[in-house]
Write an enzyme that holds these catalytic residues in place. Sequence first.
Site, short mmCIF file in Angstrom:
data_model
loop_
_atom_site.label_atom_id
_atom_site.label_comp_id
_atom_site.label_asym_id
_atom_site.label_seq_id
_atom_site.Cartn_x
_atom_site.Cartn_y
_atom_site.Cartn_z
N HIS A 46 0.81 -1.23 0.00
CA HIS A 46 0.00 0.00 0.00
C HIS A 46 0.84 1.27 0.00
CE1 HIS A 46 -2.87 3.06 1.13
NE2 HIS A 46 -2.25 3.22 2.29
N HIS A 70 4.06 6.66 5.34
CA HIS A 70 2.90 7.41 5.84
C HIS A 70 2.04 6.68 6.87
CE1 HIS A 70 0.39 5.40 2.68
NE2 HIS A 70 -0.58 5.61 3.54
N GLU A 74 1.13 5.51 12.77
CA GLU A 74 -0.24 5.19 13.14
C GLU A 74 -0.42 3.69 13.39
OE1 GLU A 74 -2.60 7.43 13.50
OE2 GLU A 74 -4.53 6.74 12.73
N ASP A 75 0.17 2.87 12.52
CA ASP A 75 -0.15 1.45 12.55
C ASP A 75 0.95 0.53 13.07
OD1 ASP A 75 -2.51 2.21 11.44
OD2 ASP A 75 -1.96 1.69 9.38
N ASP A 138 -2.82 8.16 -1.33
CA ASP A 138 -3.16 7.12 -0.36
C ASP A 138 -4.61 6.66 -0.58
OD1 ASP A 138 -3.18 5.69 2.25
OD2 ASP A 138 -4.41 7.38 2.91
N ASP A 260 -18.74 11.84 -29.05
CA ASP A 260 -18.26 11.49 -30.38
C ASP A 260 -17.35 12.53 -31.00
OD1 ASP A 260 -19.29 9.05 -30.37
OD2 ASP A 260 -20.89 9.40 -31.81
MN MN Z 1 -2.52 4.61 3.90
#
Ligand code: MN
Length: 674
Positions: A46, A70, A74-75, A138, A260
């Site tokens: 990701h 990024h 956070e994770d 993201d 068109d």
């Molecule tokens: Mn992300």
Amino acid sequence: MIEALIKATKTYLPNFDEKRVKDAFEFAKDAHDGQFRKNGDPYISHPLATAEILTSLHVDEDILVAALLHDVPEDTTRTLAEIESKFGKQVAFLVEGITKLSKVHYRNDMEERQIESLKKMFIHSAKDPRIILIKLADRLHNMRTMNAIAKPEKRERIARETLEILVPIANLLGTWELKNQLEDYCFKILHPEEFDEISTLVHRTEIKKKNILKKTLNKVTSLLETSGVKVSATEGRQKNVYSIYKKMLRTGKSFHEIHDLIGVRIIVEDVGSCYQTLGILHQAFTPKIGRLKDYIAIPKNNGYQSIHTTVFGLAGVITEFQVRTLDMHLENEYGIAAHYFYSEKKQKIMQKKFAKKYAWVQEILEMQRDIPNNKKFLEHLKLDVFEDRIFVFTPKGDVIDLPAGSNCIDFAYQIHSDVGMLATEANINGKRSLLSTKLKSGDTVLIVTSEESDGPQIDWLDGVHTTLARTRIKEFLREKDRTCVISQAEEILNQKLKVLGLGDIFELKKEQKIHALEKMKIDAWEDLLYDVGSGTTQSSEIIPLLFDQNEVLGAAKKPFYEDAYSNRNHQPLRGNPGIVHTVSIIVEGNNRIGFLRDLCNEIANLGVNVLGVESVPQGKCDSARIEFLVEIVDFKQYEVVVEAIRHVEGVFNVLKLQTPPLNPEEIIGFHKKL
Ligand code: MN
């Protein structure tokens, strides 16, 4: 894995620090080790894809490094401090910005106002357009992998958030490519049938048009080359599916009418070449009348520059050409991202430009595109450039944006007028606080309300910052004043009615009030009371309008003894009144020598004839109850008489006998009682 990213970066940043980007990748990969995306891919796919998307915007190295990192703070267990020590302040700043943005939450049932706030908060908390670029990339990757999310409601919520918050921002930044892609993913999730229908049509016509487009590009290139015009690039243009859909809805035209035609973009070296190209095109193809637009000589309001012309192209296919220089192209296509394009020298200049706080918003405004539904947003945004805002949360997580310096009262009114009205205290981040407490961005505020609240206080006006709160508080105070005035008038009137023996103000019938209102030409009873209370109207004007004179004073008839009115020694103020009401008035007061005389004097001075008097001592003879039988001309005189009696020294009560004797026989009877 990372090779594609390195390769893509090299195409526009030949001198970038390859090792640094690779280190960032390894760091992130390590941090996310053991984590997986919903589709089963290792998590690192990701951030890597996010960085790859950003290379299409030709962003700088710091942005790419930040994109790779990024989601780390956070994770994962890795911290921002680590990122800063390894990759520098700039990267840490960008990553921190992204982390903050993840706290901006969107809900399905949000009102438009809240969506506006959310957009503003988004931009405000981003602080730097580069952070938004990363966020957009993201989100784009998340949208691409949306199928992995099982719950349709969640997919829809994310799509709606993207469409309502991120797409307008992408639009604002002029990052068209990202905007178009995001839009189409959202469209696909929110309107799958329409999306399928239009994209099938696009695909089908694209195949048909492909050949003509290719031939057109070839022809144009060779025409320009033989004329000595240096061409930087030619490209076929495509509208995204969602914008075709929107145009169909807007214009009511069919897909074919809209789609068109083919679009060709020619990018040349300088402005002179633009006009030279235009001449060559018009010589080779017949232009459609009225379709030549010179946005180079006269740029659009938003700064957009290009020459547009529509011609009858190869095989008679309508072809639209856009001719522009590379600089214009970058500005037009990449928007804010254009400033991170190509040369480092240019980057430095641009970064200097951005260094000033909010300068970037200014930049955005200068580049704003004329998209009508974004107009309002831009207007709001403009205000915010000049006034610092704070963003505060409700306990539910809605964002309320306020000017910096606002307090809890401002916040309360922003939620709802009633909340402001009934506010008693606040709870900021779980702590009991005064309503006057100033708020900071990120505070979560609960306003405690009570039905028993006294309402806004005058000192609230000292602390509030928003016009809304100020206006509402003032309104309330004015209204409160009004309420006071009205209740005072009610008291006055009530007292008068009682004195006149007309009962209680609350016993007035609807018809009585309506009659008075009609006569006074006033709409509402409260308005009439307000007039009385504020002195605009006398209560003596109102009372006769509420009652029927004959009903209250008895039927009018000739005076009992007409000659009584011709006594010149008693300076009659009126002559013979013609007809009179016989009224019985009871006076209670302190007994004293001359009390009865003084009362009689007052009555006589008004030219009122007294038919009879009965005086009875009360209690230990310290007070007296005196009943007068008088002839009264009309309501007004009656009131004057009562008023006059009331002002005699010692009087403490004046009452009207409810059923005064009406005929001479009874009056004689009255006399007999004496
Ligand atoms: Mn992300």
